[in-house]
Design an enzyme around this catalytic site. Structure first.
Site, mmCIF file in Angstrom:
data_model
loop_
_atom_site.group_PDB
_atom_site.id
_atom_site.type_symbol
_atom_site.label_atom_id
_atom_site.label_comp_id
_atom_site.label_asym_id
_atom_site.label_seq_id
_atom_site.Cartn_x
_atom_site.Cartn_y
_atom_site.Cartn_z
ATOM 1 N N ALA A 89 -0.419 4.424 4.381
ATOM 2 C CA ALA A 89 -1.687 3.685 4.295
ATOM 3 C C ALA A 89 -1.965 2.899 5.582
ATOM 4 C CB ALA A 89 -1.673 2.736 3.092
ATOM 5 N N SER A 110 5.845 -1.985 -2.127
ATOM 6 C CA SER A 110 5.817 -2.974 -3.235
ATOM 7 C C SER A 110 4.819 -2.548 -4.310
ATOM 8 C CB SER A 110 5.532 -4.387 -2.734
ATOM 9 O OG SER A 110 4.868 -4.436 -1.504
ATOM 10 N N GLY A 121 0.840 -1.207 0.000
ATOM 11 C CA GLY A 121 0.000 0.000 0.000
ATOM 12 C C GLY A 121 0.866 1.244 0.000
ATOM 13 N N LEU A 122 0.203 2.355 -0.200
ATOM 14 C CA LEU A 122 0.896 3.654 -0.259
ATOM 15 C C LEU A 122 1.618 3.971 1.052
ATOM 16 C CD1 LEU A 122 -1.963 5.826 -1.845
ATOM 17 C CD2 LEU A 122 0.138 5.061 -3.001
HETATM 18 N N1 LIG Z 1 10.250 8.425 -3.137
HETATM 19 C C1 LIG Z 1 9.706 7.680 -2.165
HETATM 20 N N2 LIG Z 1 8.567 6.985 -2.420
HETATM 21 C C2 LIG Z 1 8.024 6.225 -1.441
HETATM 22 N N3 LIG Z 1 8.528 6.080 -0.194
HETATM 23 C C3 LIG Z 1 9.684 6.745 0.087
HETATM 24 C C4 LIG Z 1 10.305 7.568 -0.868
HETATM 25 N N4 LIG Z 1 11.408 8.097 -0.308
HETATM 26 C C5 LIG Z 1 11.481 7.630 0.939
HETATM 27 N N5 LIG Z 1 10.451 6.824 1.187
HETATM 28 C C6 LIG Z 1 10.293 6.068 2.447
HETATM 29 O O1 LIG Z 1 10.621 4.726 2.117
HETATM 30 C C7 LIG Z 1 9.615 3.833 2.543
HETATM 31 C C8 LIG Z 1 9.206 2.888 1.415
HETATM 32 O O2 LIG Z 1 10.178 1.893 1.271
HETATM 33 P P1 LIG Z 1 9.752 0.513 0.626
HETATM 34 O O3 LIG Z 1 10.952 -0.348 0.698
HETATM 35 O O4 LIG Z 1 8.516 0.022 1.284
HETATM 36 O O5 LIG Z 1 9.425 0.932 -0.876
HETATM 37 S S1 LIG Z 1 9.324 -0.025 -2.160
HETATM 38 O O6 LIG Z 1 8.494 -1.178 -1.781
HETATM 39 O O7 LIG Z 1 10.680 -0.444 -2.519
HETATM 40 O O8 LIG Z 1 8.700 0.818 -3.207
HETATM 41 C C9 LIG Z 1 8.407 4.662 2.906
HETATM 42 O O9 LIG Z 1 7.896 4.068 4.087
HETATM 43 P P2 LIG Z 1 6.332 3.953 4.379
HETATM 44 O O10 LIG Z 1 5.872 5.391 4.548
HETATM 45 O O11 LIG Z 1 6.282 3.183 5.659
HETATM 46 O O12 LIG Z 1 5.673 3.251 3.255
HETATM 47 C C10 LIG Z 1 8.940 6.064 3.097
HETATM 48 O O13 LIG Z 1 9.167 6.310 4.459
HETATM 49 N N1 LIG Z 2 -7.155 0.671 10.116
HETATM 50 C C1 LIG Z 2 -5.945 1.237 10.203
HETATM 51 N N2 LIG Z 2 -4.855 0.481 9.991
HETATM 52 C C2 LIG Z 2 -3.610 1.026 10.040
HETATM 53 N N3 LIG Z 2 -3.353 2.336 10.299
HETATM 54 C C3 LIG Z 2 -4.406 3.147 10.528
HETATM 55 C C4 LIG Z 2 -5.742 2.644 10.489
HETATM 56 N N4 LIG Z 2 -6.579 3.663 10.740
HETATM 57 C C5 LIG Z 2 -5.804 4.745 10.940
HETATM 58 N N5 LIG Z 2 -4.487 4.454 10.819
HETATM 59 C C6 LIG Z 2 -3.368 5.425 10.999
HETATM 60 O O1 LIG Z 2 -2.698 5.629 9.744
HETATM 61 C C7 LIG Z 2 -1.311 5.883 9.955
HETATM 62 C C8 LIG Z 2 -0.547 4.856 9.136
HETATM 63 O O2 LIG Z 2 0.865 5.039 9.288
HETATM 64 P P1 LIG Z 2 1.891 3.875 8.995
HETATM 65 O O3 LIG Z 2 1.441 2.629 9.669
HETATM 66 O O4 LIG Z 2 3.251 4.388 9.325
HETATM 67 O O5 LIG Z 2 1.728 3.688 7.411
HETATM 68 P P2 LIG Z 2 2.739 3.004 6.369
HETATM 69 O O6 LIG Z 2 3.582 2.016 7.111
HETATM 70 O O7 LIG Z 2 1.845 2.355 5.346
HETATM 71 O O8 LIG Z 2 3.559 4.115 5.797
HETATM 72 C C9 LIG Z 2 -1.041 5.752 11.437
HETATM 73 O O9 LIG Z 2 -1.035 7.049 12.004
HETATM 74 C C10 LIG Z 2 -2.257 4.948 11.939
HETATM 75 O O10 LIG Z 2 -2.601 5.237 13.291
#
Ligand SMILES: Nc1ncnc2c1ncn2[C@@H]1O[C@H](COP(=O)(O)OS(=O)(=O)O)[C@@H](OP(=O)(O)O)[C@H]1O
Ligand SMILES: Nc1ncnc2c1ncn2[C@@H]1O[C@H](COP(=O)(O)OP(=O)(O)O)[C@@H](O)[C@H]1O
Length: 215
Positions: free
Chosen positions: A16, A86, A12-13
């Site tokens: 997310a 991913s 997911g984004l």
């Molecule tokens: N350009 C860009 N796009 C998306 N995300 C970014 C980027 N730069 C840094 N980050 C940080 O890196 C985390 C995503 O790493 P991933 O290994 O999950 O990405 S991927 O699956 O290889 O696309 C992601 O973590 P999450 O927010 O937990 O998803 C971000 O914290």
């Molecule tokens: N059902 C839910 N599942 C997961 N996170 C949630 C949900 N509802 C609200 N949230 C909030 O969304 C945010 C998600 O952040 P995070 O877990 O770091 O996302 P990611 O790892 O996908 O970047 C957190 O602040 C979390 O408390």
């Protein structure tokens, strides 16, 4: 407790809810003395994938590395929770094909919601052009077409999202269900009134189970 290994792949984004769900799920599984490991994108990128960026090629390399480790662990009885964006469908499908037990969980929240959460300030930085190739902005996210489970994190509590996954694990007999506390299934909205045994006896009524493709 002895478990059958498997891979729970959260996609997911950014923002997310992957990490939040992964950590909550991990706690529930650890409480039950199950073997569990979390492979979180942020942590993987500080060691295993250190030096990789966010081009399509680097992301796919990252995911293949994560998949390699997840496969090693899961075939030795570990429940592996992967939490990475991913973003590319083909590579996710490649992961599914190489795993023994694989559950794809689409952690689904609209881009606007993720941006409003902006957990790490990355959306603001990306809007200002300080972060390039940001997923959903100037890099693609290909949503799963047939995920085993979808967690709508803009509409569900964390507990409801995690309960969907727990229900699928229970139905897939990842652990010996006789040791499973009925309470952990209580979040499951549709079947809340049924006793745990009854729920187990009619798993096909469960939406999460119907989508599960464990083999
Ligand atoms: N350009 C860009 N796009 C998306 N995300 C970014 C980027 N730069 C840094 N980050 C940080 O890196 C985390 C995503 O790493 P991933 O290994 O999950 O990405 S991927 O699956 O290889 O696309 C992601 O973590 P999450 O927010 O937990 O998803 C971000 O914290
Ligand atoms: N059902 C839910 N599942 C997961 N996170 C949630 C949900 N509802 C609200 N949230 C909030 O969304 C945010 C998600 O952040 P995070 O877990 O770091 O996302 P990611 O790892 O996908 O970047 C957190 O602040 C979390 O408390």
């Amino acid at each position: 407790m002895k478990t059958n290994g498997m891979v729970i792949w959260l996609t997911g984004l950014s923002g997310a809810g992957k990490t939040t769900i992964a950590k909550t799920l991990e706690c529930l599984l650890l409480e039950r003395q199950l073997n569990v490991e979390v492979l979180d994108g942020d942590i993987i990128r500080t060691n295993l994938s250190k030096g990789l960026g966010y081009t399509k090629e680097d992301r796919d390399t990252n995911i293949r590395r994560v998949g390699f480790v997840a496969n090693l662990l899961s075939r030795n009885g570990v429940i592996v929770i992967v939490a990475t964006i991913s973003p590319h469908r083909l590579v996710r499908d490649e992961m599914r094909a190489m795993m023994h037990n694989f559950l794809e969980v689409y952690v689904n929240a609209p881009f606007a919601i993720c941006e409003s959460r902006d957990v790490k300030g990355l959306y603001a930085a990306a809007r200002m052009g300080e972060v390039k190739e940001f997923t959903g902005l100037d890099a693609p996210y290909e949503a799963p077409l047939k995920p085993d489970i979808t967690c709508f994190t803009d509409q569900e509590t964390v507990e409801e999202s995690v309960a969907k996954i727990m229900q699928a694990l229970s139905c897939a007999s990842v652990w010996d269900d006789s040791q499973l506390e009925p309470a952990i299934l209580e979040y499951h909205h549709d079947r809340r009134s049924l006793p745990a045994r009854q729920r187990k006896a009619s798993p096909t009524k469960d939406a999460a189970y119907q989508h599960a493709s464990l083999h």
